[in-house]
Write a protein that holds these residues in place. Structure first.
Motif: not given
Length: 124
Positions: A120-124
């Motif tokens: 769910e968290t976006p990639l940097p």
């Protein structure tokens, strides 16, 4: 009176157009007209190519969109199934640890962490 004004206006416009014709060379005017027609033809060809490309792109998008939405639903279903399975496994492991404290090696009997990456968290 109005007829005289109209006739005078027509004569004046004819005289002004004759003066403009003497200011502009006919060859230059014809060259300009040919250049404009050439540009118009190229723009019409480009417009036809872009219209065809848009139609093809629209058809391809319609085909791919169905597959994409179906695969997205499948992946979401698989993820919920895997979450359920891992939840059941954690529950079973904690029950086994409660009933048989020596069932697992010393390092794994503590807090059971989920080592999967968070999607769910976006990639940097």
């Amino acid at each position: 009176m109005e007829d005289e004004k109209m006739i005078a206006a027509e004569e004046a416009s004819v005289e002004i157009s004759k003066e403009f014709k003497t200011l502009i060379d006919a060859d230059d005017l014809e060259s300009l007209k040919q250049t404009q027609l050439l540009i118009l033809g190229r723009l019409q060809d480009s417009n036809a190519v872009l219209s065809h490309f848009n139609n093809v792109s629209e058809n391809c998008f319609a085909e791919v969109m169905d597959d994409f939405s179906r695969n997205s639903r499948l992946l979401k279903s698989m993820r919920s199934d895997l979450d359920h399975i891992f939840g059941k496994l954690r529950s079973m492991k904690s029950k086994i640890l409660a009933a048989y404290p020596d069932a697992f090696p010393d390092g794994s009997s503590g807090e059971i962490l989920d080592g999967r990456p968070d999607l769910e968290t976006p990639l940097p």
